[in-house]
Design an enzyme around this catalytic site. Structure first.
Site, PDB file in Angstrom:
ATOM      1  N   HIS A 135       0.828  -1.200   0.000  1.00  0.00           N
ATOM      2  CA  HIS A 135       0.000   0.000   0.000  1.00  0.00           C
ATOM      3  C   HIS A 135       0.865   1.254   0.000  1.00  0.00           C
ATOM      4  O   HIS A 135       2.066   1.190   0.217  1.00  0.00           O
ATOM      5  CB  HIS A 135      -0.929   0.026   1.216  1.00  0.00           C
ATOM      6  CG  HIS A 135      -2.136  -0.840   1.074  1.00  0.00           C
ATOM      7  ND1 HIS A 135      -2.137  -2.174   1.407  1.00  0.00           N
ATOM      8  CD2 HIS A 135      -3.385  -0.563   0.618  1.00  0.00           C
ATOM      9  CE1 HIS A 135      -3.331  -2.693   1.182  1.00  0.00           C
ATOM     10  NE2 HIS A 135      -4.104  -1.731   0.701  1.00  0.00           N
ATOM     11  N   LYS A 139      -0.705   4.883   4.476  1.00  0.00           N
ATOM     12  CA  LYS A 139      -1.542   3.916   5.190  1.00  0.00           C
ATOM     13  C   LYS A 139      -0.893   3.588   6.528  1.00  0.00           C
ATOM     14  O   LYS A 139       0.246   3.127   6.585  1.00  0.00           O
ATOM     15  CB  LYS A 139      -1.748   2.652   4.355  1.00  0.00           C
ATOM     16  CG  LYS A 139      -2.719   1.670   5.005  1.00  0.00           C
ATOM     17  CD  LYS A 139      -3.129   0.575   4.038  1.00  0.00           C
ATOM     18  CE  LYS A 139      -4.104  -0.407   4.686  1.00  0.00           C
ATOM     19  NZ  LYS A 139      -5.347   0.252   5.154  1.00  0.00           N
TER      20      LYS A 139
END
Length: 249
Positions: A135, A139
């Site tokens: 990600h 995040k």
């Protein structure tokens, strides 16, 4: 239909864009700096709320929805320890929630494939699974909520791997544990890869999100479905209903 948006980051902006493109009305937008709007008439008169905030503020937003009797679609992950409490409150009629770790329709098809393949692999002990999630650097939580969902479903079905464990890249897990690895790089929306490895070959399944638009579209569709309902729902409930299928999602 009136939709309240809780959390006005990237996902909140996309949800607004998708909702308006469908002719839906945004009743109010609530971000970290204006939580007093939870007490506003605009929020209380909303048909449904869509929550994409942060792990530390998700519960406050959900409970505020309960207090205002506004059903809420929750896309924030990282607050799973409180999920049993929220489910219990919904079952007692104190609120309405549709929660998913990932609202992408493609990802939920990928999850169905994960369950199907795991059932097959119970008959082939030469293959060991692992899971990698990648990600963007913004995040905060890891493993991702989606990775945890994939791992929980795999370990629930597997006859050999009953628990998952987070490991650093390159580390091997203890026997009987499904390893989850993570990377944070650039602006990657989300890549999840499940690998079944033997000494002869590898079977690799990957879902690669091109952008965040799929998450927003799924969340808005779920919100449209949730309005007027009561209780606790998963995205599987929503997809099973709209596709008129059973046992897939």
């Amino acid at each position: 239909m009136k939709i309240a948006i809780i959390g006005y980051g990237r996902m909140g902006h996309l949800v607004e864009e998708v909702a308006k493109s469908r002719g839906l009305h945004i009743s109010c937008v609530i971000d970290a700096d204006d939580i007093d709007k939870f007490a506003s008439d605009e929020f209380k008169k909303s048909d449904v709320a869509i929550e994409f905030s942060t792990p530390s503020t998700a519960i406050e937003g959900i409970l505020s929805c309960f207090a205002a009797k506004v059903p809420v679609v929750v896309g924030t992950t990282g607050w799973d320890k409180d999920l049993p409490t929220i489910k219990d409150m919904c079952e007692k009629g104190q609120g309405t929630v549709l929660y998913a770790s990932n609202f992408s329709i493609g990802m939920n098809i990928f999850m169905a494939l994960n369950r199907y393949v795991t059932n097959i692999m119970n008959g082939f002990e030469a293959y060991d699974p692992s899971l990698l999630e990648i990600h963007h650097v913004h995040k905060l939580d890891h493993p991702s909520g989606t990775a945890i969902t994939l791992a929980n479903e795999l370990t629930a079905i597997s006859t050999r791997f009953k628990k998952w464990i987070e490991k650093e890249l390159g580390e091997k897990p203890e026997k009987g544990f499904l390893p989850i690895y993570h990377k944070r790089e650039g602006e990657v929306p989300g890549i999840h890869t499940i690998t079944w490895e033997s000494d002869c070959d590898s079977i690799v399944m990957t879902h690669d999100a091109k952008n965040r638009l799929g998450f927003a579209r799924g969340a808005v569709s779920a919100a449209q479905w949730l309005a007027g309902k009561k209780g606790f729902y998963s995205i599987g409930d929503f997809l099973s209903d709209v596709t008129k299928t059973k046992g897939i999602f």
